[in-house]
Scaffold this motif. Structure first.
Motif, PDB file in Angstrom:
ATOM      1  N   LYS A 127      -2.684  -4.342  -9.855  1.00 45.76           N
ATOM      2  CA  LYS A 127      -2.317  -2.997  -9.443  1.00 45.76           C
ATOM      3  C   LYS A 127      -3.559  -2.126  -9.494  1.00 45.76           C
ATOM      4  N   TYR A 128      -3.697  -1.269  -8.507  1.00 45.63           N
ATOM      5  CA  TYR A 128      -4.846  -0.361  -8.529  1.00 45.63           C
ATOM      6  C   TYR A 128      -4.458   0.968  -7.889  1.00 45.63           C
ATOM      7  N   SER A 129      -4.825   2.050  -8.543  1.00 44.59           N
ATOM      8  CA  SER A 129      -4.621   3.375  -7.944  1.00 44.59           C
ATOM      9  C   SER A 129      -5.967   4.036  -7.796  1.00 44.59           C
ATOM     10  N   THR A 130      -6.178   4.694  -6.671  1.00 41.34           N
ATOM     11  CA  THR A 130      -7.461   5.379  -6.473  1.00 41.34           C
ATOM     12  C   THR A 130      -7.635   6.451  -7.538  1.00 41.34           C
ATOM     13  N   GLU A 131      -8.888   6.575  -7.999  1.00 42.76           N
ATOM     14  CA  GLU A 131      -9.173   7.629  -8.973  1.00 42.76           C
ATOM     15  C   GLU A 131      -9.349   8.954  -8.239  1.00 42.76           C
ATOM     16  N   ASN A 132     -10.015   8.890  -7.091  1.00 43.12           N
ATOM     17  CA  ASN A 132     -10.249  10.103  -6.317  1.00 43.12           C
ATOM     18  C   ASN A 132      -9.129  10.306  -5.320  1.00 43.12           C
ATOM     19  N   SER A 133      -9.102  11.514  -4.784  1.00 44.05           N
ATOM     20  CA  SER A 133      -8.150  11.793  -3.725  1.00 44.05           C
ATOM     21  C   SER A 133      -8.894  11.840  -2.401  1.00 44.05           C
TER      22      SER A 133
ATOM     23  N   ARG B  90      -8.659  12.850   1.977  1.00 40.38           N
ATOM     24  CA  ARG B  90      -7.975  13.714   2.922  1.00 40.38           C
ATOM     25  C   ARG B  90      -7.080  12.914   3.840  1.00 40.38           C
ATOM     26  N   LYS B  91      -7.555  11.747   4.209  1.00 39.28           N
ATOM     27  CA  LYS B  91      -6.787  10.970   5.169  1.00 39.28           C
ATOM     28  C   LYS B  91      -6.159   9.772   4.475  1.00 39.28           C
ATOM     29  N   PRO B  92      -4.902   9.509   4.750  1.00 34.91           N
ATOM     30  CA  PRO B  92      -4.260   8.344   4.135  1.00 34.91           C
ATOM     31  C   PRO B  92      -5.033   7.066   4.439  1.00 34.91           C
ATOM     32  N   ASN B  93      -5.540   6.975   5.659  1.00 31.13           N
ATOM     33  CA  ASN B  93      -6.258   5.750   6.008  1.00 31.13           C
ATOM     34  C   ASN B  93      -7.494   5.559   5.130  1.00 31.13           C
ATOM     35  N   ASP B  94      -8.217   6.632   4.872  1.00 30.85           N
ATOM     36  CA  ASP B  94      -9.388   6.512   4.002  1.00 30.85           C
ATOM     37  C   ASP B  94      -8.991   6.069   2.603  1.00 30.85           C
ATOM     38  N   ALA B  95      -7.894   6.655   2.113  1.00 27.02           N
ATOM     39  CA  ALA B  95      -7.431   6.300   0.774  1.00 27.02           C
ATOM     40  C   ALA B  95      -7.113   4.811   0.721  1.00 27.02           C
ATOM     41  N   ILE B  96      -6.435   4.326   1.755  1.00 32.35           N
ATOM     42  CA  ILE B  96      -6.049   2.910   1.794  1.00 32.35           C
ATOM     43  C   ILE B  96      -7.276   2.016   1.890  1.00 32.35           C
ATOM     44  N   GLN B  97      -8.175   2.360   2.790  1.00 32.83           N
ATOM     45  CA  GLN B  97      -9.364   1.513   2.985  1.00 32.83           C
ATOM     46  C   GLN B  97     -10.212   1.485   1.711  1.00 32.83           C
ATOM     47  N   CYS B  98     -10.396   2.637   1.094  1.00 36.62           N
ATOM     48  CA  CYS B  98     -11.222   2.671  -0.116  1.00 36.62           C
ATOM     49  C   CYS B  98     -10.568   1.886  -1.242  1.00 36.62           C
TER      50      CYS B  98
ATOM     51  N   PHE C 198       0.870  -1.176   0.000  1.00 44.42           N
ATOM     52  CA  PHE C 198       0.000   0.000   0.000  1.00 44.42           C
ATOM     53  C   PHE C 198       0.903   1.221   0.000  1.00 44.42           C
ATOM     54  N   SER C 199       0.786   2.066  -0.988  1.00 45.04           N
ATOM     55  CA  SER C 199       1.560   3.300  -0.891  1.00 45.04           C
ATOM     56  C   SER C 199       0.642   4.496  -1.084  1.00 45.04           C
ATOM     57  N   THR C 200       0.766   5.438  -0.180  1.00 48.06           N
ATOM     58  CA  THR C 200      -0.047   6.641  -0.318  1.00 48.06           C
ATOM     59  C   THR C 200       0.872   7.773  -0.724  1.00 48.06           C
ATOM     60  N   LYS C 201       0.341   8.640  -1.565  1.00 42.12           N
ATOM     61  CA  LYS C 201       1.133   9.817  -1.912  1.00 42.12           C
ATOM     62  C   LYS C 201       0.238  11.046  -1.941  1.00 42.12           C
ATOM     63  N   GLU C 202       0.852  12.159  -1.637  1.00 36.50           N
ATOM     64  CA  GLU C 202       0.103  13.408  -1.666  1.00 36.50           C
ATOM     65  C   GLU C 202       0.307  14.037  -3.027  1.00 36.50           C
ATOM     66  N   ALA C 203      -0.784  14.588  -3.546  1.00 31.50           N
ATOM     67  CA  ALA C 203      -0.674  15.229  -4.851  1.00 31.50           C
ATOM     68  C   ALA C 203      -1.130  16.670  -4.715  1.00 31.50           C
TER      69      ALA C 203
ATOM     70  N   ASN D   7      -6.139  15.389  -0.924  1.00 31.09           N
ATOM     71  CA  ASN D   7      -5.101  15.194  -1.922  1.00 31.09           C
ATOM     72  C   ASN D   7      -4.282  13.926  -1.729  1.00 31.09           C
ATOM     73  N   VAL D   8      -4.776  13.002  -0.957  1.00 24.01           N
ATOM     74  CA  VAL D   8      -4.024  11.769  -0.773  1.00 24.01           C
ATOM     75  C   VAL D   8      -4.571  10.684  -1.699  1.00 24.01           C
ATOM     76  N   GLN D   9      -3.660  10.015  -2.369  1.00 24.96           N
ATOM     77  CA  GLN D   9      -4.065   8.899  -3.213  1.00 24.96           C
ATOM     78  C   GLN D   9      -3.368   7.639  -2.747  1.00 24.96           C
TER      79      GLN D   9
END
Ligand code: SAH
Ligand code: MG
Length: 923
Positions: A448-454, A456-464, A413-418, A431-433
């Motif tokens: 492989k999957y990258s979130t389409e949306n951004s 606010r919280k890294p945890n939300d990005a990861i869970q989604c 799992f990698s999160t990045k800020e954009a 802005n976290v993906q």
């Protein structure tokens, strides 16, 4: 000697990380849990309107079978994990720098270890193998003292790890492991094997003292024991069934298994790695194929091909799938063996329902059901809204578990800020993906999957992101493999077909029908209460029989609903066969598909304290037997032909969505009530006789209009949520029918209609009303649609007055600062998150006063309306404005009898209609 083969063997040269060493020792029994730790953003500025950004740190808790240990905090999750692993190794007294052996040295070690196991010294120690030696010495005749190689390969950790460093493949390939041990035995001067036989024994007899001691060690229970086990036939056509291993006193359990597998002797019984839970002794037993490679004298390259040999017995798909290693022929699943702890044979029954629970637990949906302990009611939700509304295992954990169970690496799992975090105009979500990579044991990327949306919280990005991958896996794993790659791409999921099919080729055959949405159809039972028979039923639920009075408190999207339920299996004639699942309290979020569709549909027609009964087609037998517990054995013989499930459900409690709770906690009367009162004032002042409520939802405004006398004669609601409209109808219908009774308090309302339609589309039936209301709706649309609505409503619907309310974004910090007492959950939400940006997860935007003014003034100017601004919650002119901001538009031009552009489109669908004439006729 083996020197000739040495060059072919590659040894890992890289220095092992602490995590890798932990993995070597514990494999999937090591469980890393990452926690987010919030650090407040330094210069906290009280009263700041803009949400403050916090720095997020991670801490890792490593759970091992013996203990767990927690790391310090780190900015990167990887570092936290490595640190936890390092601490664990220190605690275990394991050195990080392993002195690497050469291949030759490893062979020497292997030979030495194997020889040592047959010494008197070893036999007087405590080791799981001792029980097997005891059994070997109890045996009379030629086989006395002979130990099956498979047992040596299974019970000694050192042998396993030495074999693994000679050939990593041996970990998953018991044949290869056995072949290595046979070879090592041949190299030892003190022990023997013979051609084609899978025994190892000591050449010179053990000392008679030792033999005597072992023979005298009677197991303390002289009784024979019955061990419940499972037979998994090789042919998928044959059912999985229970079988009892009856081991009489002093009989060797391996001999009993050999008999049940129909093999010559127990040396030909192969043993899988443990399956299932941490340090479990649950294993699969199967017969060793007559394999030419299992004789000594083969080279290692030949050996590593062992599983690829076409001459082997047919692959047992179910057992192989279950254990992540190749199993051939019929297999027996049993929990039995010797441990360090006792001389007695350790054993546990494996029931059919244990088997089925483990089977469905290998799929994301099944595993989610298990985590909720609600196999027949829960479903893996389609959306992760908020952490505090999620119930059951979190998506990230589910995905990790999925990977572990399928023998894959921990996913990445990698999160990045954009972009710029403080960009206020972005109006977006944050802005976290997150990017997820699912990796095979060989580190090949499978998905492989990258979130389409951004987020606010890294945890939300990861869970989604994790949820997205899980949902995809859940749906697609039973598809024929050819279809996968193209399908994956559509959903933003990139699949590497070659690696994917390598890992999951057995899934479709094992899970066949079972994951399909089995709960599609439901059969009608009883009829819907007549009062609302003019409401069109939503897809699926036709089968309700609701008991108890309608209390008016009913679940809406985003609310947490607590129910109790009982699911029973019913026979063809409608008699109850068995109660399968009962729950006294089961809470879930409405609108996310967290329960089977029929259940959710049923509940949205109910209110607190009502109960209902409906019936549904049964899911596949796997689910039924997993849910059945003890009775699985008797049910497994039953054909489910003609059977159905009966659900009895009661709504216990409803907790409204966070936005509502917040509004209720902070304002008195609640903000929603204040909005309605605001609208009522304008209705009365304007002497309006016709009203349309745009985005009426469950009809809270329309309902209030029935409480007080007004000049209104015609009221109309439009919404695009049928569920909400149905609820509105249920509230309005009885009230209106009562009020037209001459003895009841007279209201002037003669007709009421609810339409299903989008308020961004024009419908000429709603042209030219006296007043239009649109309370807390526009923020549920995308911004461009809100603009479109503004234009359509003022240019085509042309109400004399239009009232629009929407949240004031600038007020959010006030809402969020004020602590919400009495509910733990709210507290948790506050602690776990940064200030939530929007009040409700369904909001597409929330505008500042300036943004709202800009919108309202622009559309008013364009269509010749005047506009005034006001609000509820808060005080005019005091920062940061009202909690709900309101614009009141007034038409400047006089009324025209005809729709301005003569457009007579009637796109809306009538969902419910009432008129006083209708009612009087009925009287
Ligand atoms: N006005 C109600 C409901 C507010 S919730 C109240 O104050 O209680 C917002 C509602 O807007 C939801 O019911 C949603 O279904 C509806 N909605 C969102 N977009 C819509 C659209 N384009 N057309 C009609 N209704 C819409
Ligand atoms: Mg809203």
């Amino acid at each position: 000697m083996v020197t000739g083969e040495v060059p072919h063997i590659s040894m890992k040269k890289a220095v092992l990380t602490p995590k890798a060493i932990v993995h070597e020792r514990y494999g999937s029994n090591a469980c890393y849990k990452i926690e987010e730790v919030l650090e407040s953003g330094g210069s906290g500025c009280p009263g700041l309107v803009i949400p403050q950004h916090h720095k997020c740190l991670y801490r890792c808790c490593l759970e091992l079978p013996e203990f767990s240990i927690t790391s310090d905090t780190f900015t990167r999750k990887k570092d936290a994990e490595q640190s936890a692993a390092k601490l664990a190794l220190e605690k275990l007294g394991i050195q990080l720098t392993k002195n690497k052996l050469t291949v030759q040295e490893t062979w020497d070690e292997l030979v030495a270890r194997l020889s040592f196991l047959f010494t008197d010294q070893f036999l007087s120690s405590i080791h799981p193998l001792i029980g097997h030696f005891r059994a070997a010495f109890h045996r009379e005749g030629d086989l006395c003292g002979l130990v099956p190689v498979s047992i040596l390969a299974t019970c000694d950790v050192k042998l396993k790890s030495l074999c693994k460093s000679i050939s990593p493949k041996s970990e998953l390939n018991p044949f290869l492991m056995i072949a290595l041990l046979m070879k090592a035995a041949g190299m030892s001067g003190s022990i023997s094997t013979s051609e084609g036989e899978l025994w190892i024994w000591k050449q010179n007899l053990h000392s008679s003292d030792i033999i005597q001691t072992l023979r005298n060690q009677q197991s303390s229970s002289a009784e024979s024991i019955d061990i419940e086990a499972i037979r998994i036939p090789c042919s998928v056509e044959k059912p999985v069934e229970t079988l009892t291993l009856n081991v009489s006193s002093n009989e060797y359990y391996m001999d009993v298994i050999a008999q049940r597998l129909d093999v010559r002797d127990c040396s030909r019984v192969m043993i899988s790695r443990p399956v299932g839970k941490v340090s479990s002794e649950m294993r699969l037993y199967f017969s060793a194929p007559e394999n030419p490679l299992l004789v000594s004298g083969k080279s290692l390259e030949e050996l590593s091909d062992v599983n690829g040999d076409a001459n082997l017995e047919p692959l047992n798909a179910r057992a192989s799938y279950f254990s992540n290693q190749n199993i051939y022929g019929d297999a027996i699943l049993a929990t039995v063996g010797y441990t360090r702890k006792s001389e007695d044979l350790f054993h546990e029954d494996v029931s059919l329902s244990t088997y089925y629970r483990m089977l469905i637990g290998r799929m994301p949906n099944g595993n989610y059901k298990l985590s909720r302990d609600a196999i027949l009611a829960a479903e893996l939700p389609s959306a992760f809204t908020t952490r505090s509304n999620w119930r059951g295992s979190f998506p990230r954990d589910l995905l990790c578990m999925f990977c572990r169970r399928h023998g894959l690496l921990e996913p990445n799992f990698s999160t990045k800020e954009a972009g710029d975090a403080n960009d206020e105009d972005s109006g977006g979500q944050g802005n976290v993906q997150c990017e997820i990579a699912v990796l095979s044991k060989e580190q090949d990327v499978i998905i492989k999957y990258s979130t389409e949306n951004s987020f606010r919280k890294p945890n939300d990005a990861i869970q989604c992101a994790a949820l997205k991958v899980l949902r995809w896996l859940s749906n697609e794993l039973e598809m024929p493999m050819e279809k996968l790659s193209s399908f994956g791409d559509i959903h933003g999921i990139h699949v590497y077909p070659h690696h994917f099919s390598k890992e999951f080729s057995l899934c479709p055959s094992v899970h066949k029908v079972q994951q399909k949405s089995i709960f599609k159809k439901s059969i009608s039972l009883g009829s819907v209460p007549v009062d609302w028979s003019n409401i069109r039923q939503e897809n699926g639920v036709t089968s309700l029989s609701i008991e108890g009075p309608y209390s008016g408190v009913s679940p809406s999207t985003g609310s947490l609903t607590c129910i109790s339920y009982v699911v029973s299996l019913m026979g063809e004639g409608g008699h109850r066969i068995e109660t399968l699942e009962t729950k006294d309290e089961f809470e879930f979020e409405i609108g996310t598909g967290a329960v089977i569709p029929q259940l959710e549909a049923c509940i949205t027609h109910m209110s607190v304290n009502q109960s209902a009964r409906f019936i549904a087609e049964p899911p596949s037998k796997d689910f039924i037997l997993a849910a059945a517990g003890e009775s699985a054995k008797s049910l497994s013989f039953l054909s489910l032909q003609g059977c159905f499930l009966e659900y009895f459900v009661k709504v216990l409690q409803i907790t409204e969505p966070l936005e509502d709770r917040m509004e209720q906690a902070l304002f008195s009367p609640p903000l929603s009530k204040q909005r309605v009162e605001y609208a009522l004032r304008h209705i009365n002042e304007s002497h309006a006789t016709t009203l349309v409520d745009f985005g009426c939802g469950s009809g809270s405004l329309l309902d209030s209009l029935l409480e007080l006398p007004t000049a209104l004669e015609k009221i109309v609601g439009v919404d695009l949520s049928r569920k909400s409209l149905c609820r509105a109808a249920k509230i309005l219908h009885p009230k209106l029918s009562m009020s037209s009774d001459p003895t009841a308090q007279g209201l002037g309302i003669r007709s009421a209609v609810l339409y299903d339609g989008s308020i961004t589309d024009f419908d000429s039936r709603l042209y030219g009303f006296d007043i239009g209301t649109c309370l807390e709706v526009i923020e549920h649309m995308k911004e461009d649609e809100a603009w479109k609505f503004g234009d359509i409503v003022l240019s085509s619907f042309c109400p004399r007055i239009l009232i629009v309310s929407t949240p004031n974004y600038e007020y959010n910090p006030v809402l969020q600062r004020t602590s919400l007492p009495n509910k733990e959950e709210d507290l948790e939400e506050k602690m776990n998150s940064e200030p939530f940006r929007f009040r409700n997860h369904d909001h597409k935007f929330e505008w500042t006063r300036e943004q709202f003014n800009h919108w309202a003034s622009s559309v008013a100017l364009r269509h010749n309306y005047s506009v005034e601004f006001s609000g509820v919650g808060g005080t005019a002119g005091v920062e940061p404005g009202f909690a709900s901001q309101i614009a009141v538009f007034r038409r400047n031009t006089p009324y025209q009898a005809e729709s301005r552009n003569g457009d007579s489109s009637e796109g809306y669908e009538v969902i419910w209609e009432w008129s006083d004439i209708m009612s009087r006729c009925a009287l």
